[in-house]
Design a protein around this motif. Structure first.
Motif, PDB file in Angstrom:
ATOM      1  N   UNK A   5       0.818  -1.213   0.000  1.00 46.51           N
ATOM      2  CA  UNK A   5       0.000   0.000   0.000  1.00 46.51           C
ATOM      3  C   UNK A   5       0.849   1.260   0.000  1.00 46.51           C
ATOM      4  N   UNK A   6       2.156   1.101   0.292  1.00 43.37           N
ATOM      5  CA  UNK A   6       3.087   2.233   0.237  1.00 43.37           C
ATOM      6  C   UNK A   6       3.736   2.356  -1.149  1.00 43.37           C
ATOM      7  N   UNK A   7       3.256   1.550  -2.099  1.00 47.77           N
ATOM      8  CA  UNK A   7       3.661   1.626  -3.512  1.00 47.77           C
ATOM      9  C   UNK A   7       5.048   1.064  -3.809  1.00 47.77           C
ATOM     10  N   UNK A   8       5.496   0.118  -2.966  1.00 51.56           N
ATOM     11  CA  UNK A   8       6.694  -0.643  -3.319  1.00 51.56           C
ATOM     12  C   UNK A   8       6.250  -1.891  -4.072  1.00 51.56           C
ATOM     13  N   UNK A   9       7.133  -2.388  -4.919  1.00 48.76           N
ATOM     14  CA  UNK A   9       6.886  -3.665  -5.578  1.00 48.76           C
ATOM     15  C   UNK A   9       7.970  -4.653  -5.178  1.00 48.76           C
ATOM     16  N   UNK A  10       7.635  -5.930  -5.281  1.00 46.89           N
ATOM     17  CA  UNK A  10       8.545  -7.014  -4.929  1.00 46.89           C
ATOM     18  C   UNK A  10       8.445  -8.093  -6.005  1.00 46.89           C
ATOM     19  N   UNK A  11       9.592  -8.548  -6.458  1.00 46.09           N
ATOM     20  CA  UNK A  11       9.632  -9.693  -7.377  1.00 46.09           C
ATOM     21  C   UNK A  11      10.553 -10.729  -6.743  1.00 46.09           C
ATOM     22  N   UNK A  12      10.001 -11.892  -6.392  1.00 47.71           N
ATOM     23  CA  UNK A  12      10.763 -12.933  -5.710  1.00 47.71           C
ATOM     24  C   UNK A  12      11.355 -13.915  -6.716  1.00 47.71           C
ATOM     25  N   UNK A  13      12.659 -14.140  -6.581  1.00 46.84           N
ATOM     26  CA  UNK A  13      13.363 -15.136  -7.388  1.00 46.84           C
ATOM     27  C   UNK A  13      14.144 -15.997  -6.404  1.00 46.84           C
ATOM     28  N   UNK A  14      13.671 -17.219  -6.183  1.00 50.47           N
ATOM     29  CA  UNK A  14      14.255 -18.059  -5.147  1.00 50.47           C
ATOM     30  C   UNK A  14      13.949 -17.455  -3.794  1.00 50.47           C
ATOM     31  N   UNK A  15      14.998 -17.151  -3.007  1.00 55.06           N
ATOM     32  CA  UNK A  15      14.779 -16.508  -1.706  1.00 55.06           C
ATOM     33  C   UNK A  15      15.236 -15.056  -1.711  1.00 55.06           C
ATOM     34  N   UNK A  16      15.424 -14.486  -2.915  1.00 57.28           N
ATOM     35  CA  UNK A  16      15.850 -13.091  -3.037  1.00 57.28           C
ATOM     36  C   UNK A  16      14.739 -12.264  -3.683  1.00 57.28           C
ATOM     37  N   UNK A  17      14.358 -11.199  -2.988  1.00 58.42           N
ATOM     38  CA  UNK A  17      13.318 -10.290  -3.475  1.00 58.42           C
ATOM     39  C   UNK A  17      13.972  -9.031  -4.028  1.00 58.42           C
ATOM     40  N   UNK A  18      13.643  -8.706  -5.269  1.00 57.03           N
ATOM     41  CA  UNK A  18      14.052  -7.425  -5.835  1.00 57.03           C
ATOM     42  C   UNK A  18      12.941  -6.441  -5.491  1.00 57.03           C
ATOM     43  N   UNK A  98      17.608 -10.745   0.661  1.00 55.41           N
ATOM     44  CA  UNK A  98      17.450 -12.179   0.958  1.00 55.41           C
ATOM     45  C   UNK A  98      16.348 -12.271   2.000  1.00 55.41           C
ATOM     46  N   UNK A  99      15.233 -12.855   1.623  1.00 53.55           N
ATOM     47  CA  UNK A  99      14.026 -12.872   2.441  1.00 53.55           C
ATOM     48  C   UNK A  99      14.151 -13.902   3.561  1.00 53.55           C
ATOM     49  N   UNK A 100      13.820 -13.485   4.790  1.00 54.99           N
ATOM     50  CA  UNK A 100      13.877 -14.415   5.911  1.00 54.99           C
ATOM     51  C   UNK A 100      12.534 -15.104   6.150  1.00 54.99           C
ATOM     52  N   UNK A 101      11.428 -14.526   5.651  1.00 54.02           N
ATOM     53  CA  UNK A 101      10.103 -15.142   5.812  1.00 54.02           C
ATOM     54  C   UNK A 101       9.286 -14.896   4.553  1.00 54.02           C
TER      55      UNK A 101
END
Length: 121
Positions: A5-18, A98-101
């Motif tokens: 809702x704060x207008x960030x985007x996330x693209x997950x590839x494996x355990x790394x989010x861009x 690197x996403x922890x959850x």
């Protein structure tokens, strides 16, 4: 791709989010003139400011959409901050985390839900 809702985007590839800001956010900011991205190794918590974007209109924090550790900041933005305007949901990314959850991504919106959310603003 998921959105906050704060207008960030996330693209997950494996355990790394861009992570970056949405086209809507970039359009609202106007011409981006400075970007401060986090250094590799920085621990981030969901909801915390982890980067800064400044435009001719305002300076804004960019919030971490997930808990984790920064593995790379987009250093190219320091010399070409206009990339955020030109390609906000591509080359204008801010950091790779690197996403922890990974379960935290389940609470984020997909493109259709985000587009619907924008109609309520």
């Amino acid at each position: 791709m998921k959105f906050t809702k704060d207008h960030e985007w996330v693209r997950l590839e494996g355990d790394v989010a861009t992570v970056g800001i949405s086209k809507h956010a970039a359009d609202q900011l106007g011409d981006v003139v400075f970007v401060e991205v986090p250094d590799a190794g920085k621990a981030v918590s969901k909801g915390d400011g982890f980067a800064v974007v400044e435009s001719v209109k305002a300076a804004s924090d960019v919030y971490a959409p997930v808990d984790g550790e920064v593995v790379e900041g987009n250093a190219a933005l320091s010399t070409a901050p206009e990339t955020v305007n030109a390609d906000p949901e591509g080359e204008g990314w801010f950091a790779k985390i690197k996403v922890s959850d990974a379960g935290q991504l389940d609470a984020l919106m997909d493109r259709a839900a985000y587009d619907q959310y924008l109609t309520t603003l």
